[in-house]
Design a protein around this motif. Structure first.
Motif, PDB file in Angstrom:
ATOM      1  N   HIS A  51       4.758 -21.151 -21.440  1.00 50.16           N
ATOM      2  CA  HIS A  51       6.116 -20.837 -20.981  1.00 50.16           C
ATOM      3  C   HIS A  51       7.175 -21.842 -21.423  1.00 50.16           C
ATOM      4  CE1 HIS A  51       3.887 -18.098 -18.472  1.00 50.16           C
ATOM      5  NE2 HIS A  51       3.308 -19.100 -17.821  1.00 50.16           N
ATOM      6  N   PHE A  52       6.753 -22.991 -21.913  1.00 49.52           N
ATOM      7  CA  PHE A  52       7.686 -24.106 -22.116  1.00 49.52           C
ATOM      8  C   PHE A  52       7.363 -24.817 -23.424  1.00 49.52           C
ATOM      9  CE2 PHE A  52       8.663 -28.658 -21.644  1.00 49.52           C
ATOM     10  CZ  PHE A  52      10.003 -28.609 -21.292  1.00 49.52           C
ATOM     11  N   CYS A  53       8.431 -25.302 -24.103  1.00 46.01           N
ATOM     12  CA  CYS A  53       8.213 -26.109 -25.306  1.00 46.01           C
ATOM     13  C   CYS A  53       9.379 -27.070 -25.506  1.00 46.01           C
ATOM     14  CB  CYS A  53       8.010 -25.238 -26.546  1.00 46.01           C
ATOM     15  SG  CYS A  53       9.347 -24.092 -26.890  1.00 46.01           S
ATOM     16  N   MET A  54       9.082 -28.193 -26.180  1.00 44.39           N
ATOM     17  CA  MET A  54      10.090 -29.218 -26.467  1.00 44.39           C
ATOM     18  C   MET A  54       9.916 -29.711 -27.892  1.00 44.39           C
ATOM     19  SD  MET A  54      10.310 -31.643 -23.054  1.00 44.39           S
ATOM     20  CE  MET A  54      11.984 -32.241 -23.435  1.00 44.39           C
ATOM     21  N   ASN A  55      11.027 -29.978 -28.556  1.00 44.34           N
ATOM     22  CA  ASN A  55      11.035 -30.529 -29.903  1.00 44.34           C
ATOM     23  C   ASN A  55      11.850 -31.816 -29.874  1.00 44.34           C
ATOM     24  OD1 ASN A  55      11.730 -31.130 -32.640  1.00 44.34           O
ATOM     25  ND2 ASN A  55      11.259 -29.024 -33.209  1.00 44.34           N
ATOM     26  N   THR A  56      11.204 -32.955 -30.111  1.00 46.04           N
ATOM     27  CA  THR A  56      11.910 -34.233 -30.037  1.00 46.04           C
ATOM     28  C   THR A  56      12.780 -34.487 -31.259  1.00 46.04           C
ATOM     29  OG1 THR A  56       9.979 -35.390 -30.972  1.00 46.04           O
ATOM     30  CG2 THR A  56      10.149 -35.276 -28.566  1.00 46.04           C
ATOM     31  N   LYS A  57      12.567 -33.756 -32.344  1.00 43.76           N
ATOM     32  CA  LYS A  57      13.420 -33.924 -33.521  1.00 43.76           C
ATOM     33  C   LYS A  57      14.777 -33.254 -33.305  1.00 43.76           C
ATOM     34  CE  LYS A  57       9.845 -34.467 -37.080  1.00 43.76           C
ATOM     35  NZ  LYS A  57       8.652 -34.406 -36.223  1.00 43.76           N
ATOM     36  N   THR A  58      14.740 -32.050 -32.779  1.00 45.55           N
ATOM     37  CA  THR A  58      15.997 -31.339 -32.534  1.00 45.55           C
ATOM     38  C   THR A  58      16.551 -31.622 -31.150  1.00 45.55           C
ATOM     39  OG1 THR A  58      14.826 -29.382 -31.701  1.00 45.55           O
ATOM     40  CG2 THR A  58      15.285 -29.474 -34.066  1.00 45.55           C
ATOM     41  N   ARG A  59      15.745 -32.307 -30.319  1.00 43.05           N
ATOM     42  CA  ARG A  59      16.134 -32.625 -28.945  1.00 43.05           C
ATOM     43  C   ARG A  59      16.458 -31.338 -28.174  1.00 43.05           C
ATOM     44  NH1 ARG A  59      15.137 -37.900 -27.429  1.00 43.05           N
ATOM     45  NH2 ARG A  59      16.941 -37.913 -26.011  1.00 43.05           N
ATOM     46  N   GLU A  60      15.572 -30.367 -28.297  1.00 44.35           N
ATOM     47  CA  GLU A  60      15.753 -29.093 -27.621  1.00 44.35           C
ATOM     48  C   GLU A  60      14.548 -28.784 -26.749  1.00 44.35           C
ATOM     49  OE1 GLU A  60      18.569 -26.669 -30.806  1.00 44.35           O
ATOM     50  OE2 GLU A  60      16.393 -26.481 -30.924  1.00 44.35           O
ATOM     51  N   ALA A  61      14.802 -28.100 -25.645  1.00 41.25           N
ATOM     52  CA  ALA A  61      13.739 -27.661 -24.745  1.00 41.25           C
ATOM     53  C   ALA A  61      13.965 -26.196 -24.408  1.00 41.25           C
ATOM     54  CB  ALA A  61      13.732 -28.510 -23.476  1.00 41.25           C
ATOM     55  N   TYR A  62      12.875 -25.426 -24.333  1.00 44.82           N
ATOM     56  CA  TYR A  62      12.956 -24.000 -24.070  1.00 44.82           C
ATOM     57  C   TYR A  62      12.035 -23.629 -22.913  1.00 44.82           C
ATOM     58  CZ  TYR A  62      15.069 -23.672 -28.736  1.00 44.82           C
ATOM     59  OH  TYR A  62      15.872 -23.828 -29.817  1.00 44.82           O
ATOM     60  N   LEU A  63      12.517 -22.756 -22.048  1.00 43.67           N
ATOM     61  CA  LEU A  63      11.715 -22.190 -20.978  1.00 43.67           C
ATOM     62  C   LEU A  63      11.725 -20.684 -21.144  1.00 43.67           C
ATOM     63  CD1 LEU A  63      10.093 -22.521 -18.368  1.00 43.67           C
ATOM     64  CD2 LEU A  63      12.251 -22.460 -17.100  1.00 43.67           C
ATOM     65  N   ASN A  64      10.526 -20.106 -21.265  1.00 46.92           N
ATOM     66  CA  ASN A  64      10.412 -18.664 -21.526  1.00 46.92           C
ATOM     67  C   ASN A  64      11.294 -18.242 -22.697  1.00 46.92           C
ATOM     68  OD1 ASN A  64       8.534 -18.274 -19.473  1.00 46.92           O
ATOM     69  ND2 ASN A  64      10.131 -17.961 -17.925  1.00 46.92           N
ATOM     70  N   LYS A  65      11.259 -19.065 -23.744  1.00 42.67           N
ATOM     71  CA  LYS A  65      11.951 -18.811 -25.017  1.00 42.67           C
ATOM     72  C   LYS A  65      13.468 -18.900 -24.922  1.00 42.67           C
ATOM     73  CE  LYS A  65       8.211 -15.893 -26.760  1.00 42.67           C
ATOM     74  NZ  LYS A  65       7.831 -14.583 -27.335  1.00 42.67           N
ATOM     75  N   GLN A  66      13.966 -19.395 -23.808  1.00 44.11           N
ATOM     76  CA  GLN A  66      15.414 -19.567 -23.653  1.00 44.11           C
ATOM     77  C   GLN A  66      15.756 -21.056 -23.682  1.00 44.11           C
ATOM     78  OE1 GLN A  66      17.649 -16.854 -20.921  1.00 44.11           O
ATOM     79  NE2 GLN A  66      15.615 -16.424 -20.095  1.00 44.11           N
ATOM     80  N   LEU A  67      16.777 -21.406 -24.457  1.00 40.43           N
ATOM     81  CA  LEU A  67      17.185 -22.797 -24.586  1.00 40.43           C
ATOM     82  C   LEU A  67      17.752 -23.314 -23.273  1.00 40.43           C
ATOM     83  CD1 LEU A  67      17.811 -25.303 -26.410  1.00 40.43           C
ATOM     84  CD2 LEU A  67      20.044 -24.247 -26.859  1.00 40.43           C
TER      85      LEU A  67
END
Length: 240
Positions: free
Chosen positions: A144-160
């Motif tokens: 359900h969740f993902c984070m990218n430390t390069k782009t400094r973005e986090a997503y929950l259920n594919k929503q930023l």
């Protein structure tokens, strides 16, 4: 570092100038909000750090902070305030400040916080140029969740999760990197801020409050309170 200190108390500025010089930092001082904002806008890329008093003549610190953030999303800002209430701290963080220090403060404490904030800003700068073909890989990824430390973005259920400040992102990453592990406020202060806060744990609660508000705009809450202990990340019930 090039420091812009916007502070109407000249004795405080004079005291901090001595400490800046001992660190080989260049301090520039403004004594009202409009003057400080004008100095920043003259050369926004020049400044490595801003300390900003909340109560200022001409233009208050919250307004100045908001205007600075329109020009720069990344310059580190530490809010200085004589007020000692959670509402003032949250307002400062909401307007884009990265940290706050309540007056009266120890100059050594302020210097330590500035160093830690600067280290993290430098680390962020080094990753900006490295966003390449790996841009779609995630450092943390669950169902359900993902984070990218390069782009400094986090997503929950594919929503930023929009509008995360540097500290909010680091806090979320620290929790999500150890799912279901309970972190005390003291541990989070050391891991996210990189130094001891001398018992001032309210900064964690203030950041958690704002972080939760941003998470709830896109989905269910994934930061849980463990009463009497601290906080943990748990997205096991975050399904769409």
């Amino acid at each position: 570092m090039h420091i812009l200190m916007i502070e109407d108390n000249e004795s405080v500025s004079e005291m901090m100038q001595m400490f800046f010089l001992s660190e080989n930092w260049e301090g520039t001082f403004a004594y009202d909000g409009q003057e400080g904002l004008d100095l920043f806008l003259e050369k926004p890329e020049y400044w490595d750090m801003i300390t900003l008093d909340l109560n200022l003549p001409t233009k208050d610190g919250v307004t100045v902070c908001r205007e600075i953030r329109k020009e720069s999303k990344t310059v580190p800002i530490i809010m200085l305030t004589a007020r000692d209430s959670e509402s003032d701290q949250v307002i400062g963080l909401e307007m884009g400040a990265d940290d706050y220090v309540t007056k009266p403060f120890s100059p050594l404490t302020l210097i330590a916080r500035m160093k830690a904030l600067h280290r993290r800003a430098e680390l962020l700068d080094t990753t900006k140029g490295s966003v390449d073909s790996e841009i779609e890989t995630y450092d943390i990824q669950t169902d359900h969740f993902c984070m990218n430390t390069k782009t400094r973005e986090a997503y929950l259920n594919k929503q930023l999760i929009e509008g995360l400040t540097p500290k909010e992102f680091d806090l979320l990453y620290t929790l999500a990197n150890k799912p279901r592990q309970v972190f005390s406020r003291e541990q989070l202060l050391e891991l996210v801020w990189g130094y001891q806060y001398f018992g001032d744990e309210r900064t964690v609660d203030a950041h958690i409050k704002k972080l939760r508000q941003k998470i709830e705009k896109v989905g269910p809450q994934i930061i849980q309170t463990v009463w009497g202990v601290g906080y943990k990340f748990d997205d096991s019930e975050a399904g769409e």
